[in-house]
Design an enzyme around this catalytic site. Structure first.
Site, PDB file in Angstrom:
ATOM      1  N   PRO A 114      37.512  37.078  38.127  1.00 34.45           N
ATOM      2  CA  PRO A 114      38.373  36.021  37.574  1.00 34.45           C
ATOM      3  C   PRO A 114      37.726  34.650  37.761  1.00 34.45           C
ATOM      4  CG  PRO A 114      39.245  36.848  39.667  1.00 34.45           C
ATOM      5  CD  PRO A 114      38.111  37.745  39.296  1.00 34.45           C
ATOM      6  N   TYR A 118      44.933  30.141  47.893  1.00 33.29           N
ATOM      7  CA  TYR A 118      46.111  29.813  47.091  1.00 33.29           C
ATOM      8  C   TYR A 118      47.381  30.347  47.786  1.00 33.29           C
ATOM      9  CZ  TYR A 118      42.505  28.395  43.883  1.00 33.29           C
ATOM     10  OH  TYR A 118      41.412  27.761  43.340  1.00 33.29           O
TER      11      TYR A 118
HETATM   12  C1  LIG Z   1      34.082  28.574  37.912  1.00 32.24           C
HETATM   13  C2  LIG Z   1      34.749  29.552  38.839  1.00 32.24           C
HETATM   14  C3  LIG Z   1      36.110  29.727  38.756  1.00 32.24           C
HETATM   15  C4  LIG Z   1      36.765  30.635  39.596  1.00 32.24           C
HETATM   16  N1  LIG Z   1      38.100  30.877  39.427  1.00 32.24           N
HETATM   17  C5  LIG Z   1      38.714  31.884  40.097  1.00 32.24           C
HETATM   18  C6  LIG Z   1      40.042  32.299  39.784  1.00 32.24           C
HETATM   19  O1  LIG Z   1      40.707  31.775  38.878  1.00 32.24           O
HETATM   20  N2  LIG Z   1      40.575  33.296  40.518  1.00 32.24           N
HETATM   21  C7  LIG Z   1      39.883  33.928  41.520  1.00 32.24           C
HETATM   22  O2  LIG Z   1      40.397  34.853  42.162  1.00 32.24           O
HETATM   23  N3  LIG Z   1      38.609  33.576  41.811  1.00 32.24           N
HETATM   24  C8  LIG Z   1      38.008  32.595  41.112  1.00 32.24           C
HETATM   25  N4  LIG Z   1      36.688  32.296  41.350  1.00 32.24           N
HETATM   26  C9  LIG Z   1      35.931  33.078  42.344  1.00 32.24           C
HETATM   27  C10 LIG Z   1      35.158  34.212  41.663  1.00 32.24           C
HETATM   28  O3  LIG Z   1      36.054  35.197  41.153  1.00 32.24           O
HETATM   29  C11 LIG Z   1      34.203  34.891  42.641  1.00 32.24           C
HETATM   30  O4  LIG Z   1      34.948  35.401  43.722  1.00 32.24           O
HETATM   31  C12 LIG Z   1      33.143  33.931  43.175  1.00 32.24           C
HETATM   32  O5  LIG Z   1      32.498  33.237  42.137  1.00 32.24           O
HETATM   33  C13 LIG Z   1      32.080  34.695  43.992  1.00 32.24           C
HETATM   34  O6  LIG Z   1      31.475  35.695  43.185  1.00 32.24           O
HETATM   35  P1  LIG Z   1      30.009  35.479  42.563  1.00 32.24           P
HETATM   36  O7  LIG Z   1      29.080  35.331  43.749  1.00 32.24           O
HETATM   37  O8  LIG Z   1      29.732  36.741  41.766  1.00 32.24           O
HETATM   38  O9  LIG Z   1      30.039  34.242  41.734  1.00 32.24           O
HETATM   39  C14 LIG Z   1      36.029  31.369  40.548  1.00 32.24           C
HETATM   40  C15 LIG Z   1      34.653  31.154  40.645  1.00 32.24           C
HETATM   41  C16 LIG Z   1      34.010  30.272  39.796  1.00 32.24           C
HETATM   42  C17 LIG Z   1      32.515  30.126  39.897  1.00 32.24           C
END
Ligand SMILES: Cc1cc2nc3c(=O)[nH]c(=O)nc-3n(C[C@H](O)[C@H](O)[C@H](O)COP(=O)(O)O)c2cc1C
Length: 375
Positions: free
Chosen positions: A27, A185
């Site tokens: 997400p 949150y």
């Molecule tokens: C731009 C952005 C927006 C995010 N928005 C949410 C969100 O709406 N809900 C959520 O649970 N995590 C959100 N996250 C966290 C991501 O789901 C994820 O846990 C985080 O980026 C780490 O994973 P990655 O290393 O693959 O990027 C967001 C991350 C990014 C980069």
């Protein structure tokens, strides 16, 4: 695809949902909705691209759940009325037409609300000002506001908001919902010791701090019936506190994931800075603990950019599905590229500048593409 990463491309089943492979989009809030919280045509293109790129499952950005205190960001999409729900139908159809599945993430900001069309103040478990600063790439500025402590009526209203939003998501045609219990949150504010100073049945020991999770899951399940996928996301760290770890450590994991196993939940989604690192000193990863303790399917997230790490998580039985965040932003066709042994792009924070929305991402990709093209 090489034999080495074949595990990524095995089908998966979560609750009543069949997924064509083990790869999900995490997400990600993109602050690109209309002012009224409805989804746009650009959002449809954005989500469709992931399904066209062979992701089996897409979890949407967090959608706010009520018109009270749940909204977090300007231009955040909501799931609080028929128009908002219907605006996702073209997106759901587009994802399905590409063979993908799509789950709506339901999110209540609590004290981290930076903006609300509906409320003049923020609200949370206790009147504790959040750590850190509002996120500027989501239109925020300066300190967070001091939230008002929620009364029991407010808690019940928030729970009912999740249930109503889940039903709207189901009616729109989503394949499931994910309850956002992570990242700082509202639900996580109840779980976290320093943001929850309540002395009623929602505060104090872990059983009380987890009560809102249990009540939301039950209310959502009652609203959507038995055949609709319901998951819950957990983390230790927060958007405004990267250092926090569950103070009860292994005991917290045991109690939390046992509670989930006893609740009407179809999957758990864990997120850590690096998904395979020990959750606590000397322990397995959080994903692995979630899987071992709950026996539920687990989606694991955090720090994956290359297929080897994702494959290792699956082959060591620490997770059932791997979700990708920033790497998916840089490579919406990551599964296809891996299957075809094509090079992967690196994620670049310039894509979020000055606002982390879809228009700026598109501008970034156009400029990167122009720079690569021979003049
Ligand atoms: C731009 C952005 C927006 C995010 N928005 C949410 C969100 O709406 N809900 C959520 O649970 N995590 C959100 N996250 C966290 C991501 O789901 C994820 O846990 C985080 O980026 C780490 O994973 P990655 O290393 O693959 O990027 C967001 C991350 C990014 C980069």
């Amino acid at each position: 695809m090489t034999a080495n990463n074949a595990a990524l491309f095995q089908p998966a089943r979560i609750g009543h949902m069949d997924i064509r492979n083990r790869l999900a989009v995490a997400p990600m809030t993109r602050v690109s909705a209309n002012d009224d919280g409805t989804a746009t045509a650009l959002m449809c293109e954005y989500y469709q691209a992931y399904a066209a790129g062979d992701f089996g499952l897409i979890i949407t950005e967090g959608l706010y759940t009520d018109q009270l205190f749940s909204q977090c960001y300007r231009q955040q999409p909501g799931m609080t009325n028929g128009q908002q729900a219907q605006s996702w139908q073209p997106i759901i159809d587009a994802v399905h037409s590409e063979g993908g599945m799509i789950i709506a993430q339901l999110m209540h900001a609590g004290a981290l609300s930076q903006y609300s069309k509906y409320a003049a103040h923020s609200s949370g478990p206790s009147a504790v000002k959040p750590l850190g600063q509002q996120m500027s790439f989501y239109y925020g500025e300066g300190d967070y506001r001091l939230p008002q402590a929620m009364g029991e009526d407010d808690i019940q209203a928030a729970i009912q908001g999740f249930a109503a939003a889940a039903l709207l998501a189901k009616s729109a045609g989503f394949d499931g919902v994910e309850i956002h219990g992570a990242n700082g949150y509202l639900l996580d504010q109840f779980l976290t010791t320093y943001t929850n100073q309540r002395e009623d049945k929602y505060g104090g020991n872990l059983t009380n701090r987890l009560r809102i999770y249990q009540e939301i899951v039950s209310a959502v399940r009652e609203a959507v019936g038995p055949d609709f996928v319901v998951g819950v996301r957990f983390s230790q760290t927060k958007v405004n506190d990267s250092q926090y770890r569950w103070p009860e450590a292994d005991a917290a994991a045991r109690q939390t994931f046992t509670l989930m196993a006893e609740s009407p939940v179809d999957y758990l989604h864990t997120t850590e800075p690096l998904l395979n690192e020990p959750a606590f000193a000397g322990s397995p990863s959080l994903a692995s603990l979630a899987k071992q303790i709950s026996g539920l399917p687990v989606i694991a997230n955090g720090g994956v950019s290359q297929p080897e790490l994702a494959t290792a998580m699956l082959e060591s039985n620490q997770a059932d599905v791997i979700s990708l965040g920033k790497t998916a932003l840089a490579n919406p066709d990551w599964p296809m590229a891996v299957q075809n042994n094509q090079p992967l792009d690196s994620f670049n924070f310039a894509m979020f500048s000055p606002i982390a929305n879809l228009e700026n991402a598109r501008r970034y990709f156009t400029q990167a593409h122009d720079a690569e093209s021979p003049s």
